[in-house]
Design an enzyme around this catalytic site. Sequence first.
Site, mmCIF file in Angstrom:
data_model
loop_
_atom_site.group_PDB
_atom_site.id
_atom_site.type_symbol
_atom_site.label_atom_id
_atom_site.label_comp_id
_atom_site.label_asym_id
_atom_site.label_seq_id
_atom_site.Cartn_x
_atom_site.Cartn_y
_atom_site.Cartn_z
ATOM 1 N N LYS A 6 0.996 -1.206 -0.119
ATOM 2 C CA LYS A 6 0.440 -0.073 -0.145
ATOM 3 C C LYS A 6 0.635 1.244 0.274
ATOM 4 O O LYS A 6 0.417 2.017 -0.673
ATOM 5 C CB LYS A 6 -1.142 -0.385 0.935
ATOM 6 C CG LYS A 6 -1.672 0.624 1.451
ATOM 7 C CD LYS A 6 -2.776 1.524 2.950
ATOM 8 C CE LYS A 6 -3.674 2.674 2.522
ATOM 9 N NZ LYS A 6 -4.705 2.076 3.794
ATOM 10 N N HIS A 51 -7.150 -30.486 -32.777
ATOM 11 C CA HIS A 51 -8.206 -29.054 -32.592
ATOM 12 C C HIS A 51 -9.413 -29.666 -31.195
ATOM 13 O O HIS A 51 -10.439 -29.783 -31.195
ATOM 14 C CB HIS A 51 -9.109 -29.619 -33.332
ATOM 15 C CG HIS A 51 -8.500 -28.505 -35.299
ATOM 16 N ND1 HIS A 51 -7.231 -27.661 -34.420
ATOM 17 C CD2 HIS A 51 -8.509 -28.729 -36.045
ATOM 18 C CE1 HIS A 51 -7.090 -27.161 -35.770
ATOM 19 N NE2 HIS A 51 -7.712 -27.698 -36.798
#
Length: 538
Positions: free
Chosen positions: A150, A290
Site C-alpha cells: 500500500k 483441435h
Amino acid sequence: MANVAPPFPAAADLAPVKRALISVFDKTGLVDIARDLAGLGVELVSTGGTRAAIAAAGFGVKDIAELTGYPEMMDGRVKTLHPIVHGGLLGVRDAPDHAKAMSEHGIGGIDLVYVSLYPFEDAVAGGGDFATCVENIDIGGPAMIRSAAKNHAYVAVCTSPEDVAEVQAALKADGATSLELRKSLAARAYARTAAYDTAISTWFAAQVGEGWPQRKSIAGKLVQTMRYGENPHQAAAFYAFPHPRAGVATAKQLQGKELSYNNIGDTDAAIELIAEFGKGDKAAVAIIKHANPCGVALGSDLKAAYERALQCDPVSAFGGIVAVNRRLDRAAAREIVKIFTEVVVAPEADEDAIAVFARRKDLRLLLTGALPDPLASGEAFRSVAGGFLVQSRDTARITAADLNVVTKIKPTPQQVEDMLFAFTVAKHVKSNAVIYAKDGQTAGIGAGQMNRRDSARIAAIRAAEAAEAAGLAQSLAVGSACASDAFFPFADGLLQAVEAGATSVIQPGGSIRDAEVIEAADQAGIAMAFTGIRVFRH
C-alpha cells in the site's frame, strides 16, 4: 462511500533503502541476499529463524523485538503485528502528520520488505491434518506485505528472491528504487497474497462442506506469455495452479518451438484421454486434432498402437498431437515422425527415442513424468460474460457391471470390451459424439455436430475412408461397437450406426423414446446397453 485520499505530498521517484525487514520461511538464497544488502549499507532487521540464519552467516542483523520492545510470543504467532512495524511500513514520509507521529512514537521507516509466507499450500498438498494446515496459515507475513505494498510510494516489497534481485540491481545502479519498480513489486505482492488467500478459502470451504461457497477465487502462477491466443489478434498466457495436476503444466519440454495457446489446449486433451488407459497391460496412443481425438488405439507395443490409431483418420492426424501412455521407445518414435506432428507427449522417453525426435526441429516433445489420475477429484472452469462456470471434473468410469443390456440379443464379451473402449473415448469427444470402435481401435469418430444422426454419419464416413486408404475391402466400422455420449433421441442415429456396420451400441439411455430406439435395435438384430451415465463435453 469509499475513503478519499488525503492530500499527501507527491513522493519522489527514487527512494533509497536504508532499512530492510526480512522474514522468510523459505530461506533459499537468504545468506546471499543478506550479504548483498549489507554490502549496500542496508540495515537488516529480521525475525526468529531468519534472523538466526543471517547472524550465523556473520552479518549484522537486528531482532524485531529490539524495535517493538516485545518478544516473539505464542509459538511465533505474534512477532510483527505491532505499530512500530506497521507504522514503519505505512508511514507516509513526506506527510507532516505521519512524520510527526513516527517521531513521537519512535517509529523508524522500513524501506524494503522481503517476506515468504508459511507453506500453507504445501501443507495441504502433503495431506496435513486440519490443525497442521491451520497452523501453516501465515498472518503477520501477509499483513506486512499488504502494508508495504500500500505504501509503495516509499517502500519496496518483495515476495521472492527474483524480486529482491531486481531491487538489488536498482540499488547498485541508482542507489535507490524507482517508483515504477515499486509499483510493479506492489502489484506482484498483492497477487501473491490473493493467491494465498484463495488457497486458504478454497481449502477451508471444503473442510466445512461448502461445495459452492458464496465467494470463489481462482489463482495461478504465470508459466508463459504467448505470441497470441486462439487467433493472432488475441493475447494469451498460460498459468499453472499450485501443485498442478500431472500433465501439460508439469511437463518438461525437451525440444521444439514454444507451445502455443492451441497447442496447450490440444495437448491437455490428449493427456487426459490417454490417462484413461493408465500404464496398463496394453500400450495406448491417442492422436488429437483441435481438442478432439481423430484416432485412439491399443496395441502390443506403442508402434502397433500408433499405427492403429493413425489408421482411423490419417488425413486429420497431419499436424496433430500424439499422446502415449508409457515410456516412448525408438520404434514408436520412428513411426511417429513419418508425418508432421506438432506435439508428442509421454510420461517418459528412451534416449534413442529422444534422438529420433531431435532430427525434427519443429516437433515439440513433452515429458510429463506421470499421467494424471482420471478418477481424481477436481474442478473445471469456463468463462462466460460477466462470470465463470465451475463444475467437478468428469470422473465417470463405466465397467461391464454397470451395463444394463436392454435388447433381446446380448453382447458377447468382445463386444462388451469394444463398447467400453468406445464409451471411454466418447467421454473425450466434443458433443454430439458418436464413436465406432473394434478390437481396441477407433474405427470412426463423429464430433461436435448439432444432431446425433450427423455425428453417426460423419463417423461412418471416416471409417469408410480409413478402410479405403488402407486398401481394405470393407469399412472399419463393420462389426464395431457404437458409443454415443448421450442418449439417441430418435432411432435415426442408431439406424445410421447399423447401416455403417455396427453390431452393438452403448449409450446412456434416458430418452422419452427409449422404447422406440430399443425396438429399432431389436429389429436390426444388434445388442445395446445403457450406461445410465451421460458424458457430454461441450
